[in-house]
Design an enzyme around this catalytic site. Sequence first.
Site, PDB file in Angstrom:
ATOM      1  NE  ARG A  27      -4.420  -0.604   0.161  1.00 52.05           N
ATOM      2  CZ  ARG A  27      -4.676  -1.676  -0.591  1.00 52.05           C
ATOM      3  NH1 ARG A  27      -3.748  -2.189  -1.370  1.00 52.05           N
ATOM      4  NH2 ARG A  27      -5.885  -2.239  -0.565  1.00 52.05           N
ATOM      5  CG  HIS A  64      -3.215  -0.304  -6.685  1.00 52.27           C
ATOM      6  ND1 HIS A  64      -3.471   0.422  -5.547  1.00 52.27           N
ATOM      7  CD2 HIS A  64      -3.409  -1.604  -6.343  1.00 52.27           C
ATOM      8  CE1 HIS A  64      -3.813  -0.410  -4.554  1.00 52.27           C
ATOM      9  NE2 HIS A  64      -3.791  -1.643  -5.030  1.00 52.27           N
ATOM     10  CD  GLU A  90      -2.604   3.681  -5.015  1.00 51.42           C
ATOM     11  OE1 GLU A  90      -1.448   3.330  -4.755  1.00 51.42           O
ATOM     12  OE2 GLU A  90      -3.502   2.898  -5.354  1.00 51.42           O
TER      13      GLU A  90
HETATM   14  C1  GLV Z   1      -5.424  -4.412  -3.737  1.00 56.43           C
HETATM   15  O1  GLV Z   1      -4.663  -3.529  -3.527  1.00 56.43           O
HETATM   16  C2  GLV Z   1      -6.095  -5.139  -2.713  1.00 56.43           C
HETATM   17  O2  GLV Z   1      -5.986  -4.778  -1.531  1.00 56.43           O
HETATM   18  O3  GLV Z   1      -6.784  -6.112  -3.029  1.00 56.43           O
END
Ligand code: GLV
Length: 329
Positions: free
Chosen positions: A235, A282, A264
């Site tokens: 993250r 991401h 982001e």
């Molecule tokens: C993606 O970042 C998730 O947490 O599934």
Amino acid sequence: MQKILVARPIFPDVIERLKQHFEVDWNNGEVLSAEELTRRLADKDGALTAGDPVGAAVLAAAPRLRVVSNMAVGYNNFDMAAFNASNVLGTNTPDVLNESTADFGWALMMAAARRVTESEHWLRAGKWQKWAYDGFLGTDVYGSTLGVIGMGRIGQALARRARGFNMQVIYHNRSRVAPEIEAELNAQYVSKTELLKRADHVVLVLPYTKDNHHTIGAAELAQMKPTATLTNIARGGIVDDAALAEALRAKRIAAAGLDVYEGEPNLNPALLTVPNVVLTPHIASATESTRRAMANLAADNLIAALGEGPNAGRPANPINPDVIGKARA
Ligand code: GLV
């Protein structure tokens, strides 16, 4: 029929499944602002989100809301204290993305180590004139030391792949994993400092919490080998992106691979100016089958939590199961 909001564009056939149980308000457009999300939740019994922030104010303005199903394994967008205080259930989508996300961690780590995107940009810019013995020298992956910070399900899937690369695996985690998992992964538990000092490739796979904000900052980057790489598939906020950009610029570490960022989809502009970082938007879980599995699991959790379908009342992935069956506060 109970009413739900699907806050994001998702696979249309998943929307059709939800329509068999609910009156669906589908935002098939831009990300909703906090105001718009709050307004559209006011008369809803449930919601399906993907990273949308849900806290006390949103919940207070949605008195019927009983469940918010996040299409993600990470749920740092939920204020769980507020969910608990109002007896709203949160659910997430663990497990179905483990392997795709672990694959992508490797893709980023290897691309960073071997300078894949940096050399591609150079080639596309028409700069390739001749072979050079010292062109784009990188860091070996095979036979090196992998340092995994966060040894949960995805961290384990990532570490499992290291065997084929004849790597030493060291890890750091809130607590040690079970001895049989350590044995299977041939992984050694070490302190964060030891991991940073020893690892050739550091990969971050831990959930974001207040406590691990800037787990990797200037001090930690200074402990890493100058030849090492850092990969973040966890993250934004776990890494101090400004400190990382500076470490990359000064070559205090060799390279980085990033799929997640502070703030982001806006990222620290300094990251765009350093060549030795691989940047992706991401997408670690983004394969057709995994994103479908996540969407269907998020729908299943919502259907079950709102008392519909074969698992009525028993959603598979409750984050705060203690609120199940309690009246909305
Ligand atoms: C993606 O970042 C998730 O947490 O599934």
